[in-house]
Every structure is written in C-alpha cells, then in structure tokens.
Design an enzyme around this catalytic site. Structure first.
Site: not given
Ligand code: AMP
Ligand code: MG
Length: 483
Positions: A112, A251
């Site tokens: 990650k 998700d």
């Molecule tokens: P999360 O809030 O961690 O569940 O992420 C939601 C979405 O945003 C997922 O598709 C992650 O892969 C994407 N995401 C979160 N942070 C980043 C980042 N720094 N760069 C690219 N995608 C991100």
């Molecule tokens: Mg997520």
C-alpha cells in the site's frame, strides 16, 4: 525477480478475467529503508526472514525487488463513498500475490503506497509514514483484541518526500488480508452488466471464502446470509471495544469479514454514541452508533448486486433479498445483547438485562465517563476511581449485583468471562499520536513498547497503567483521512 523469501505464491485472483484488474508493477522508490517488521505474523505465514539482510528486506517491502512467483496487479472496484456511487480501484496499492501457508491458508500480500495505477484518479499513488504506521498499530491492536482484521507485515520508508499539507516522508505498508475483495468489487462487476463475470466472481468468492456453500442450491442467497452474519459479528465486535471505523464506504467492507482500510478510525474514550473523529464526516454518517445501521445499508448495496443471480424473476429476487436484509436488526440486537451480557458477566438470559445494560450506557453518556475503564472498574481494576463514586452509578451497581446472584454461579466465573471481552488497553488517541510523533522523528522506542502492550490487551503488564488513562485533550480529537 528474485527468490529471497520463501514465498509460496498461487495467484488465483490474477487468473480471473481481465475485467477484474490491471496488470501493473510497483513504481520503484528512491531509497528503501525498512522500519518495522512483524515477526509474529511472518511466523504465522511460515516465512523465514531471519537470514535475510536489511537491504534486501527493504527492497522487497517497497516493491523495488519483486519476488519470484509474484504477479502484480491493481484490483478494480467501485464503491458508495458517503452514499455516492463512484468507480474506484487500487489507486495506490498493488497485490503482489497470494501466499499459501504450510497449513494451506491463503493470504493476499499487498503493497500500500506503491505508486500510481490506472485507478489513481488525482492521487499520487503514495502514502506517508505516519498513516502507514498508524494502520499497522491499530490493525495489530484489533487483531489482538480478537477482532478479524487485515494486518501489517512490514513498513518501509521510500526515501522520497510526498506532498500533503506539508512535505512528508513516504512509506509503504505491506498488508496481509484473507483477500481484498470488497462489496465494491461486486458493485464494479455488477455495473458492467455482464452476468457471466458476476457469476465468475460469486463462484470465486465462494470457493475462496465460503467453501461450505460450494454445493448450495442458491449460492447468491446463501452468500448474502453468510456475509450478513459475518459483518454483524464484526460490527458487534467494534461496538464492544468502542472502535469507530470512520469511513464505512462499501469499498471498505470486506467480503471475508475482516476490518479493512484504517484511515480516520479511532477508539472512543468518553462514552457518547454520536462520537465521530473523522474531520470529513460532517453529518456523522459513520458515528459510533450509526455503524450497525450503515452495515445494513452496505449489505443492501451488496444484495442489489446479487439480484440477477438470486432469481430470474427480478421482482421475486428483490422480495427474497429484502426479506433477508430485513432480518438484520433482530439478528444484530440478539448478538449485541449477547456481547453486552458478557461485558457485564451476566450468565443466561433475564428479561431485565437489556434495561440494565441501557441504564449503564445512559449513565456513562450523561456523566461523560470512559467506556473502556467503566468495564475495567467493574472487573475490579483501579482506574479513574473518582468517576465511580456517583450515587446513580452506585444504585445501578446494586441492581447489577442482584442480577449476578441470579447467575447461580461464582463471581470468579463472571469476572473471568468479563476478562475475555473487556480490554484493559485500547490504542488511545493521545498515545497513538505521541507514538507517531516520535516515530516520524526516528525515535521508535515508544512504538515498540506500545505494540508490546497492545499484544495482550486483556492482560495486565508492567506498563499497562500508563496506557489506560485517557488524556483530556482526546475529547477534541480529530482524525484526517490519513493518506
Ligand atoms: P480509501 O479512502 O483509502 O478507502 O481510498 C479510496 C480510494 O482512493 C481508493 O481507490 C484508493 O486507492 C484511492 N486513494 C487514496 N489515496 C490515494 C493516493 N494518494 N493516490 C491514489 N489513490 C488514492
Ligand atoms: Mg479503501
């Protein structure tokens, strides 16, 4: 590719249709440096890391070296984020492969913070050291609290700065999960409107996570029932220890029933059902008391994906799914009561139990008392004694003692039961922050001490007391969607 660690990969998900993923390699990092390795998890995975030098491990756990047998992919998924449907996918994570242990257990190994993918949208694909260590600490705490969770195998710095509000040190977390298949994975495939792909995913999930259903007459119905049970158990566990996930988007709901995606999550100190820590959750959608309601909401979104496979007659399929989903409240209430009875050491069922439990919670709320420490007090541990001198509480305790007599069992037995479900330590917000502040300045002493304490949250150790008392400032605590 190199054969450094004794990985035993069998990458079943990457063999599924290309609709499910993108084949992509992690983006190389400048100066990899391992900061944390989870030796006990490595042991559980039958990995032998002892003879490998730090440089090689650093390179491995940042994705600079890819192990033999790996097949790197970014998984596609969608999700309802704060209620709104969005196409997502691994925007900053790459699945290295599925490792099979000697006992034939299968685990996803994911990096990650490993760089951009085609799902990155506007993100940089990277992660900062603080949030990756935070995920490591809290997921270990959850695991040791006996709550299903993904875990961290390693954290390594990238040697690159990343831009957030300020420049921060970049890092990669190696995450281990039963799988990274989410409700959002089903939503992604369902949105493509291709029944054969949906059936492929259903069959895959059943053979990987619900093998008992392989010969089921209606796999979709049975999977819905089983996932509902798993997720109900999970959210009851969260309520038990005062855990607030913070972003229960679809998700972030795992099909295997593990707690996944530690962003703005935090543990509640003072009991208040409306507690929200996440700075972006303005409406309190994911507040402590809303977690069961949102679990049901997310399961409804899951059920919608399954409709074409429940029955060819759509109306009938919807009726069947609705009937199942509508059993959620009763099921939850029964499991929640069972859990709360254990927290109070109550054996058997008594008609007044629910009132007794609710009266304690109401008192805690009105008097702004610490949730974890109230149960510690009831188990006769000396914590924040001044909070428990209150008249109303003493009257409640009299009723509780009367109820314990009906147990028809010894007090020792009750206390022993309570001690299996009431932690002495949780990762309190001020302690997590203090640990992270030091760690990002390269001082890891507190991190190691804290992780050691969190290994045995139900057992008193030399330093336990230091981690038991909440800090007054925790009341104002805010978490950020830590990226
Ligand atoms: P999360 O809030 O961690 O569940 O992420 C939601 C979405 O945003 C997922 O598709 C992650 O892969 C994407 N995401 C979160 N942070 C980043 C980042 N720094 N760069 C690219 N995608 C991100
Ligand atoms: Mg997520």
């Amino acid at each position: 590719m190199e054969n450094i660690i004794n990985w035993n990969f069998d990458n079943s998900y990457s063999r599924l249709s290309d609709a499910f993923k993108e084949h992509i390699k992690p983006v190389a990092v400048k100066n990899p440096e391992l900061v944390l390795i989870n030796e006990s998890l490595a042991k559980e995975l039958d990995l032998d890391l002892t003879k490998i030098n730090k440089d090689k491990l650093s390179s491995l756990f940042t994705g600079n070296t890819l192990p033999e047998g790996s097949n790197t992919i970014a998984q596609a998924y969608a999700g309802h984020q704060f209620g709104h449907f969005t196409m997502l996918g691994d925007g900053r994570a790459i699945l290295i492969g599925e490792h099979i242990t000697n006992g034939n257990k299968r685990f996803d190994i994911q990096l990650k913070g490993s760089g951009k993918t085609s799902f990155s949208r506007n993100g940089d694909g990277r992660a900062a050291l603080g949030p990756m260590l935070r995920e490591y600490i809290i997921s270990e705490a959850m695991h040791n609290l006996n709550i299903p969770s993904t875990r961290g195998l390693a954290v390594a710095k990238t040697g690159e700065k990343i831009m957030r509000d300020t420049l921060l040190e970049g890092a990669i977390l190696t995450r281990v999960a039963l799988s990274h298949i989410r409700v959002g994975t089903f939503q992604y495939i369902a949105a493509r409107d291709k029944k054969d792909e949906l059936e492929l995913l259903l069959d895959y999930v059943i053979s990987r996570h619900y093998p008992k259903l392989v010969n089921s007459k209606n796999k979709a119905i049975d999977l819905l029932i089983d996932l509902m049970n798993k997720q109900t158990d999970l959210v009851v566990n969260w309520m038990r220890v005062g855990f607030i996930h913070g972003v229960m988007n679809t998700d972030n709901m795992s099909i295997s029933g593990e707690t996944i995606d530690y962003g703005p999550c935090a543990f509640m100190d003072t009991y208040d059902p409306k507690t929200v820590f996440s700075s972006i959750d303005h409406m309190g959608r994911y507040a402590y008391c809303n977690q069961p309601i949102i679990t049901k909401w997310n399961l409804s979104r899951f059920a919608e994906c399954l409709i074409p496979m429940i029955d060819e007659n759509q109306k009938k399929a919807i009726e069947i799914a609705t009937e199942i989903i509508n059993t959620f409240e009763k099921n939850y209430e029964e499991k929640w009561l069972e859990m709360m009875r254990k927290k109070l050491g109550l054996l058997g069922n008594h008609s007044t139990d629910k009132t007794l439990i609710l009266d304690l919670l109401t008192w805690m709320h009105q008097k702004k008392v610490d949730y974890t420490n109230t149960f510690c007090h009831l188990m006769k541990f000396k914590v924040q004694e001044e909070d428990f001198q209150d008249r109303v509480f003493k009257d409640w305790k009299k009723r509780w003692n009367e109820r314990l007599i009906i147990n028809n069992s010894s007090n020792e037995k009750s206390i022993a039961l309570m001690r299996t479900v009431n932690p002495l330590v949780i990762p309190r917000n001020d302690k997590v922050e203090e640990t992270l502040d030091l760690a990002i300045k390269n001082d890891f002493k507190m991190l190691f001490e804290f992780l050691e304490i969190l290994k045995t949250p139900y057992i008193e150790k030399k330093n336990t007391y230091k981690y038991q008392i909440p800090n007054e400032n925790n009341k104002e605590y805010k978490t950020f969607c830590g990226t």
